[in-house]
Design a protein around this motif. Structure first.
Motif, PDB file in Angstrom:
ATOM      1  N   ARG A   1       0.834  -1.196   0.000  1.00  0.00           N
ATOM      2  CA  ARG A   1       0.000   0.000   0.000  1.00  0.00           C
ATOM      3  C   ARG A   1       0.868   1.245   0.000  1.00  0.00           C
ATOM      4  NH1 ARG A   1      -5.135  -0.575   3.925  1.00  0.00           N
ATOM      5  NH2 ARG A   1      -5.911  -2.542   3.110  1.00  0.00           N
TER       6      ARG A   1
ATOM      7  N   VAL B   1      -9.217  14.951   2.823  1.00  0.00           N
ATOM      8  CA  VAL B   1      -9.048  13.652   2.184  1.00  0.00           C
ATOM      9  C   VAL B   1     -10.375  12.974   1.867  1.00  0.00           C
ATOM     10  CG1 VAL B   1      -6.769  12.999   2.941  1.00  0.00           C
ATOM     11  CG2 VAL B   1      -8.686  12.763   4.491  1.00  0.00           C
ATOM     12  N   HIS B   2     -11.470  13.470   2.482  1.00  0.00           N
ATOM     13  CA  HIS B   2     -12.730  12.773   2.205  1.00  0.00           C
ATOM     14  C   HIS B   2     -13.213  13.009   0.795  1.00  0.00           C
ATOM     15  CE1 HIS B   2     -12.980  15.919   5.323  1.00  0.00           C
ATOM     16  NE2 HIS B   2     -13.488  16.573   4.328  1.00  0.00           N
TER      17      HIS B   2
ATOM     18  N   ARG C   1      -8.471   5.737  -1.673  1.00  0.00           N
ATOM     19  CA  ARG C   1      -8.197   5.796  -0.244  1.00  0.00           C
ATOM     20  C   ARG C   1      -7.798   4.439   0.316  1.00  0.00           C
ATOM     21  NH1 ARG C   1     -12.532   8.688   3.405  1.00  0.00           N
ATOM     22  NH2 ARG C   1     -13.830   8.673   1.550  1.00  0.00           N
ATOM     23  N   ARG C   2      -8.502   3.402  -0.167  1.00  0.00           N
ATOM     24  CA  ARG C   2      -8.204   2.108   0.440  1.00  0.00           C
ATOM     25  C   ARG C   2      -6.867   1.549  -0.015  1.00  0.00           C
ATOM     26  NH1 ARG C   2      -9.764  -2.325  -3.097  1.00  0.00           N
ATOM     27  NH2 ARG C   2      -8.747  -3.533  -1.490  1.00  0.00           N
ATOM     28  N   ARG C   3      -6.242   2.188  -0.996  1.00  0.00           N
ATOM     29  CA  ARG C   3      -4.922   1.728  -1.419  1.00  0.00           C
ATOM     30  C   ARG C   3      -3.786   2.445  -0.689  1.00  0.00           C
ATOM     31  NH1 ARG C   3      -8.532   0.606  -5.292  1.00  0.00           N
ATOM     32  NH2 ARG C   3      -8.204  -1.350  -6.392  1.00  0.00           N
ATOM     33  N   PHE C   4      -4.191   3.298   0.236  1.00  0.00           N
ATOM     34  CA  PHE C   4      -3.183   3.993   1.052  1.00  0.00           C
ATOM     35  C   PHE C   4      -3.358   3.647   2.526  1.00  0.00           C
ATOM     36  CE2 PHE C   4      -2.868   7.070  -2.493  1.00  0.00           C
ATOM     37  CZ  PHE C   4      -1.504   7.258  -2.522  1.00  0.00           C
ATOM     38  N   ASN C   5      -2.272   3.629   3.259  1.00  0.00           N
ATOM     39  CA  ASN C   5      -2.352   3.649   4.720  1.00  0.00           C
ATOM     40  C   ASN C   5      -2.216   5.100   5.156  1.00  0.00           C
ATOM     41  OD1 ASN C   5      -2.698   0.957   5.082  1.00  0.00           O
ATOM     42  ND2 ASN C   5      -0.576   0.547   5.664  1.00  0.00           N
ATOM     43  N   PHE C   6      -3.085   5.519   6.039  1.00  0.00           N
ATOM     44  CA  PHE C   6      -3.104   6.927   6.439  1.00  0.00           C
ATOM     45  C   PHE C   6      -2.327   7.158   7.728  1.00  0.00           C
ATOM     46  CE2 PHE C   6      -6.437   9.295   3.979  1.00  0.00           C
ATOM     47  CZ  PHE C   6      -6.529   8.350   2.969  1.00  0.00           C
ATOM     48  N   GLU C   7      -1.513   8.144   7.730  1.00  0.00           N
ATOM     49  CA  GLU C   7      -0.809   8.528   8.955  1.00  0.00           C
ATOM     50  C   GLU C   7      -1.041  10.012   9.209  1.00  0.00           C
ATOM     51  OE1 GLU C   7       0.503   6.755  11.106  1.00  0.00           O
ATOM     52  OE2 GLU C   7       0.716   4.835  10.040  1.00  0.00           O
TER      53      GLU C   7
END
Lengths: 840, 383
Positions: free
Chosen positions: B96, B228-229, B236-242
């Motif tokens: 991801r 980001v929404h 979005r689901r292909r990223f991990n959010f920090e």
């Protein structure tokens, strides 16, 4: 710049280098483990400590095992060893400062879960046939000691729900803070997992003990001795040392290495060898003898969510569900794969729970896969053989949250719930619970209410249709009165405040919690049954309000009576009835007696849900109250300003009672017969010529009521109004009061009696302009009793007196539909914006 | 090959560092990267220049785990949240992308640069997201002269950062991704999930560019702009959010501001003396305004403009230049307060009022006991 960082953290000089730490650890290892007494340092609820401890006991096979905990807990060892006993459980210690009902109370929990080192030591010790002992200061003594030492400070009052096995010393020390910073950890818990839990298997037991003792020792060095003295740490350690010395004597010098095993929090472990070997034992401060009836201890069930709630701030490790999963996965250091998959299972559980929730992002299977992958890689990166709690939290944060961190509260609450775990302990029946808990269980089981699940459940009780539901309602109300956090009434008739009386159902949200059981155990002092304790509580309340100066208040006494009926304590109600009687007889205010009267009537009418028919004294009581109220009506002539409104309400409520009495069609013998004459005579006295009330409201109301009851005619009403309006009193509000009183009780006279309007009109015409203007606001208040339509009616009649046909346009029918819509919309918008700003 | 790359980078630095206004991380910390690579004994994920642990040491410094006798000390470059760095590194190993979000000025871009430099040996594969970013600037475009003469060949194709990242197996940075229109953002979906880039102009095997190991994307987005929404759920689901938060410890922040402002001042030749206690006033003020709370617990109105560490650095730097060129070279509270105007208070009337109120209530109270706060207070008229 790097040098600046070092300078700034000069406090860190207290942290030795890695090599020094290793040397110290070796020293501690030999000091603690080599002699006939081995001192095993632990952290409460640490699985890593438990694993090493279990192994150590197996290898060394001590003859005696001493565990930190009040000495009197020896009596619980047998129960803790029982097959039926499963974690989490807690030993509840209670202490009352005196024998009085309202004495200051203290209580504390000593929680144990399956993986707690203390319990592991006891169980393992039993399996090798060791002698088992507890060693620590009694809870009551600790409280008294601390009170003694801090006499000059402000005394905390009642302290309930403290934890024995407090680890705040370890958790909050300068050394630990610095270590946390250097290791790049977030807090002490992460540091602990990093140093001990994740690597327990890589260390020999000796290394583990040595390292843990080294950290505890350094942590202890940053505490002032005075502090340790005043918080009873020294005193407690003296007792531990005393027990150890006693056990040493038993050995008579024949002890081999490890004959006696001492399991205490690491903070104490590093002090104990020196105390035990000292020539002169430290003696704790002398405390006066304590009445054994004032203290108690009970083995009770406990739950992980309760442990979790208390953890983190003083004792124990957060997220017990996590450690439980690790402990259940395998007791060998080699069962790493099993533990990893147990943690992965926690992740999938969290992911499952996000689905179907109103959460911004539901975690998919691919999120779970990513999180498990991340978990393993994070553990590898941080050199953790077994992933830690923080590794799991990090993996979930990274892979399952798709918002800025603020939007993740729901995810956080799911994670917290899953990691808290839902395990609830069980205790052997032989352990004996406080009888009140037995009673609670018996009744709850009979009523099919939950006794072992913390999920809250809705229960609906049909108070009127199903007589069998009433005892359940009584039982729940008793628990509510006792402040047991078991049931909350969410909806239903409120007989105490007189709200929602039309409701036929009572809705309860019910759920067992360990703290409910703990509270019940505490209430054991009040009685053997829930009902008994509730009665005692009522007695306490009665005493309390007599002390607080609410004495001679009929209303408050009736309040108590209703409360008692709600709890179904009718057999005990006789005492309360006497109390109410006394209060009615001595209460000198009409307002509270009248209010008490109307609530007694309410109680009588609510026969089914409150089973008021069981209260045979009730009609008698109502009659007494009525008589007292009519007697007190004489005093209304000089009622103080702030009681005028209440008095008007009281007069009206009695009138309504009389009216309903006459219309009642119930059985003859059940019927209440209140003497209407008593009321009317009192009213007559209020309007008699010789005693015009100081407040004309009362006169107006009395006239209206009497007219209503057909006791006086139109002329008399007009005469009274005229007399009041024409009084030579400067304060216009006193004058206009008569209109207000009249309108409150009998507003129809204003359009039924032409004569009255004429006379008032005439009087007003005689008034000077300024007097009339001053009276206007009070008039407005008086007229607020009328509806707009009625105001219109009266205004029309007054206009007629002056031969004016039209009184002007009061309504505007020429508003177009568009305008109307616009106004409606504007109002809506305004309301919404007020609501948004929290102004509504 | 990697070694050669960094080594050559170093020689670039030696010959031309004075010509570069701002050196990228891989040049600035070339020594540290070399030392880490030399001492790195742990396994490296395919395509990575350093092991994950060495990457971590590069970002967080070697205080917790020194490299060895002869190695230089690795400085700490990112403060405040070590666990976030761990998670970010691990995310980059996986399949991801890494999405760093947070308030402006919380060092998101710096972190992405450091990670790219450590993982791939270079941080130059950067796409700057703007409202006008096109697919050409992300994937590839054409040299039209060659395209006309040769047709679509590898020679006529001009690779953009994403193309290069895929073909060289390196980390690509996408700055301010939420500034791009959603349809442009979505270009990344197929690249992130299948790790391929389709080039329809080519024929046969060339039409699909497969990513080499080591490829990943670090995107940054700030929460002040479009959030980001507005990003598609698919992306979005292909990223991990920090989430990167402002530094919570004022002492850390002070350290950082001093260090960075000092370096920047040195770079632009303005030799100004920065006194720790003078700068502390500014950092404290920023901290309090940002959190809406004073040290004593009083309530302060939060200005809407960004009051990040980066803004504090820029204020200190401007104050330093001011002091060096127009003063005696010592930065005082007066210089700092003066610079607040341009750097922090942009065009919002309300903010000016809030800051003025802060001066009148908080700063004034402290001015009576502390000379540094007093200096700061005296310049309030220039706000």
């Amino acid at each position: 710049m790097a040098s600046a960082v070092r300078q700034q953290t000069s406090s860190s000089e207290s942290v030795p280098t890695r090599d020094e730490l290793l040397i110290r650890a070796r020293d501690w290892e030999s000091l603690l483990l080599e002699g006939p007494v081995t001192y095993f340092p632990i952290r409460h609820h640490s699985p890593a400590c438990s694993l090493h401890l279990e192994r150590w006991i197996d290898e060394v096979r001590p003859e005696t095992i001493i565990v930190e905990g009040p000495r009197s807990y020896d009596k619980w060892i047998a129960s803790l060893l029982s097959e039926e006993c499963a974690g989490p459980v807690a030993i509840l210690a209670t202490y009352r400062e005196s024998d009085e009902l309202m004495a200051t109370r203290h209580s504390a929990f000593f929680p144990l879960c399956d993986y707690s080192p203390e319990w592991v030591a006891i169980r393992q010790g039993k399996s090798i046939g060791a002698r088992l002992r507890f060693a620590d200061m009694e809870f009551a003594d600790k409280v008294r000691f601390q009170q003694h030492a801090r006499a000059e400070e402000a005394q905390p009052g009642t302290t309930l729900g403290l934890l024995l096995g407090d680890e705040s010393h370890l958790r909050y020390s300068q050394f630990i803070n610095e270590l946390v910073r250097r290791m790049g950890c977030r807090d002490f818990d992460e540091l602990w997992d990093h140093l001990f839990e994740s690597r327990a298997g890589e260390m020999t037991t000796g290394e583990f003990v040595g390292t843990l003792a080294t950290y505890c020792d350094l942590s202890r060095a940053s505490h002032e001795p005075e502090q340790l003295e005043s918080d009873a740490t020294h005193g407690r350690e003296a007792i531990m040392a005393e027990v150890i010395q006693g056990e040493l004597k038993r050995l008579k010098g024949k002890g081999r290495k490890g004959s006696i095993l001492v399991v205490t929090g690491g903070f104490h472990t590093v002090a104990l060898p020196f105390l035990v070997n000292a020539k002169q034992a430290a003696i704790p401060a002398e405390l006066p003898e304590l009445d054994p009836n004032l203290t108690g201890s009970w083995l009770i069930r406990y739950s992980y969510d309760q442990l979790d709630a208390l953890a983190g701030y003083r004792s124990g490790m957060p997220n017990p569900g996590f450690y439980d999963a690790l402990w259940q996965a395998g007791r060998e250091f080699t069962s790493i794969a099993e533990k990893r998959s147990a943690i992965a299972r926690l992740i999938t559980t969290i992911a499952r729970q996000t689905r179907g929730q109103t959460i911004a992002h539901e975690a998919s299977v691919s999120d779970s896969i990513a999180a498990v992958q991340m978990l393993q890689q994070l553990a590898a990166l941080r050199n953790h053989a077994i992933p830690t709690r923080n590794d799991l939290l990090d993996a979930v944060t990274s892979c399952m949250s798709k918002e800025s961190s603020a939007g993740n509260d729901l995810l956080a609450s799911i994670v917290k719930r899953v990691l808290a775990g839902d395990r609830i302990g069980s205790i052997p029946s032989s352990a004996g619970q406080p009888p009140i808990i037995d009673d609670f269980h018996r009744q709850a089981t009979r009523f099919r209410l939950p006794v072992d699940t913390i999920e809250r459940r809705k229960t609906s009780l049909e108070l009127y249709r199903k007589p069998e539901h009433r005892p359940v309602s009584f039982f729940l109300h008793q628990l509510e009165l006792l402040e047991v956090s078991y049931a909350t009434c969410v909806d239903g008739p409120d007989f105490i405040n007189g709200h929602q009386l039309g409701k036929l159902y009572e809705e309860w949200s019910v759920g067992w919690t360990p703290s409910a059981e703990a509270r019940l155990a505490e209430l054991g002092a009040l009685g053997e049954t829930v009902a008994g304790a509730a009665t005692q509580r009522v007695v306490q309340l009665v005493n309390l309000f007599e002390e607080q100066g609410t004495s001679r208040n009929a209303d408050a006494a009736v309040d108590l009576l209703i409360r008692v009926c709600r709890c179904g304590l009718h057999s005990y109600a006789r005492q309360i009835v006497e109390v109410v009687r006394e209060h009615i007889a001595e209460d000198g205010t009409f307002v509270s007696v009248a209010s008490g009267l109307s609530r007694l009537e309410l109680l009588r009418n609510a026969r089914e849900p409150l089973e008021a028919t069981r209260l045979v004294e009730l009609p008698d009581l109502i009659t007494q109250c009525y008589r007292r109220a009519t007697h007190l009506m004489d005093g209304l002539a000089n009622v103080p300003d702030d009681l005028v409104d209440g008095s008007l309400d009281g007069l009206l409520s009695i009138r309504e009672m009389l009216a309903s009495q006459n219309g009642e069609v119930s059985k003859e013998n059940d019927r209440l017969r209140l003497d209407e004459d008593l009321y009317c005579d009192s009213l007559e006295r209020l309007i008699s010529n010789s005693a015009t009330p100081a407040r004309s409201e009362i006169a107006g109301a009395a006239a209206g009521l009497l007219h209503n009851l057909g006791r006086i005619g139109e002329d008399r009403v007009c005469e009274i109004v005229e007399r009041c309006l024409d009084a030579a009193v400067l304060e216009v509000d006193r004058v206009c009061g008569v209109l207000r009183g009249l309108m409150k009780v009998a507003r129809e006279v204003f359009w039924n009696m032409d004569h009255l309007l004429q006379r008032i009109d005439k009087l007003f015409l005689q008034w000077e302009e300024s007097r009339f203007n001053n009276a206007l606001p009070h008039m407005r208040l008086a007229f607020s009793e009328l509806s707009p339509k009625e105001v219109d009616l009266v205004a029309g009649r007054v206009a007629g007196l002056h031969e004016v046909d039209s009184i002007g346009v009061l309504t505007h029918p020429d508003v177009t539909e568009e305008e109307m819509q616009l106004i409606v919309r504007a109002t809506e918008l305004l309301n919404r914006s007020l609501e948004e700003d929290g102004l509504k | 090959m990697a070694k050669k790359k960094i080594a050559s980078g170093k020689s670039d630095l030696a010959s031309s560092s004075s010509d570069i206004l701002r050196s990228p991380a891989e040049l600035l910390y070339a020594d540290e990267l070399n030392a880490l690579q030399a001492s790195d004994t742990f396994a490296r994920p395919p395509g990575w220049h350093l092991s994950p642990r060495a990457v971590r040491t590069f970002v967080l410094g070697s205080e917790a785990a020194p490299l060895g006798e002869n190695s230089p000390e690795i400085t700490r470059k990112f403060y405040g949240n070590d666990a976030l760095v761990d998670r970010s590194i691990v995310t980059l190993i996986g399949n991801r992308g890494l999405m760093l979000i947070g308030e402006p000025g919380t060092a998101k871009s710096m972190l992405s640069e450091l990670l790219a430099a450590a993982v791939s040996g270079g941080s130059e594969l950067t796409i700057q997201g703007t409202a006008g970013t096109t697919e050409d600037q992300i994937k590839y475009s054409w040299n039209y002269a060659l395209l006309l003469s040769e047709g679509p060949t590898r020679r006529s194709l001009v690779p953009a950062p994403l193309f290069r990242g895929l073909s060289e197996g390196r980390v690509v940075r996408f700055e301010e991704i939420t500034r791009c229109p959603a349809e442009i953002q979505d270009t990344l979906i197929s690249v992130l999930s299948d790790k391929v880039l389709h080039i329809p102009e080519f024929e046969g095997a060339d039409a699909v560019l497969h990513a080499k190991p080591g490829f990943n994307i670090i995107a940054t987005a700030n929460t002040r702009d479009r959030g980001v929404h507005e990003m598609s759920a698919a992306l979005r689901r292909r990223f991990n959010f920090e989430t990167v938060t402002p530094i919570s410890d004022p002492e850390f922040e002070l350290e950082l501001v001093l260090k960075q402002a000092g370096a920047l001042l040195h770079q632009c030749g303005a030799e100004a003396r920065l006194d720790r206690d003078v700068v502390r006033v500014l950092v404290d003020a920023f901290h309090e305004l940002r959190n809406g709370r004073t040290k004593e617990g009083g309530v302060v109105e939060k200005p809407s403009s960004v009051l990040s560490t980066a803004e504090a650095v820029s204020v200190v730097m401007s104050a330093g230049i001011d002091a060096a060129h127009f003063g005696d070279g010592t930065v005082s509270g007066v210089h700092l307060a003066r610079q607040l105007t341009g750097a922090v208070l942009k065009d919002d009337e309300g903010d000016v009022k809030k800051v003025r109120q802060y001066f009148e209530v908080v700063v004034k109270a402290r001015a009576s006991t502390d000379t540094n706060w007093k200096d700061f207070y005296t310049a309030r008229d220039q706000l």
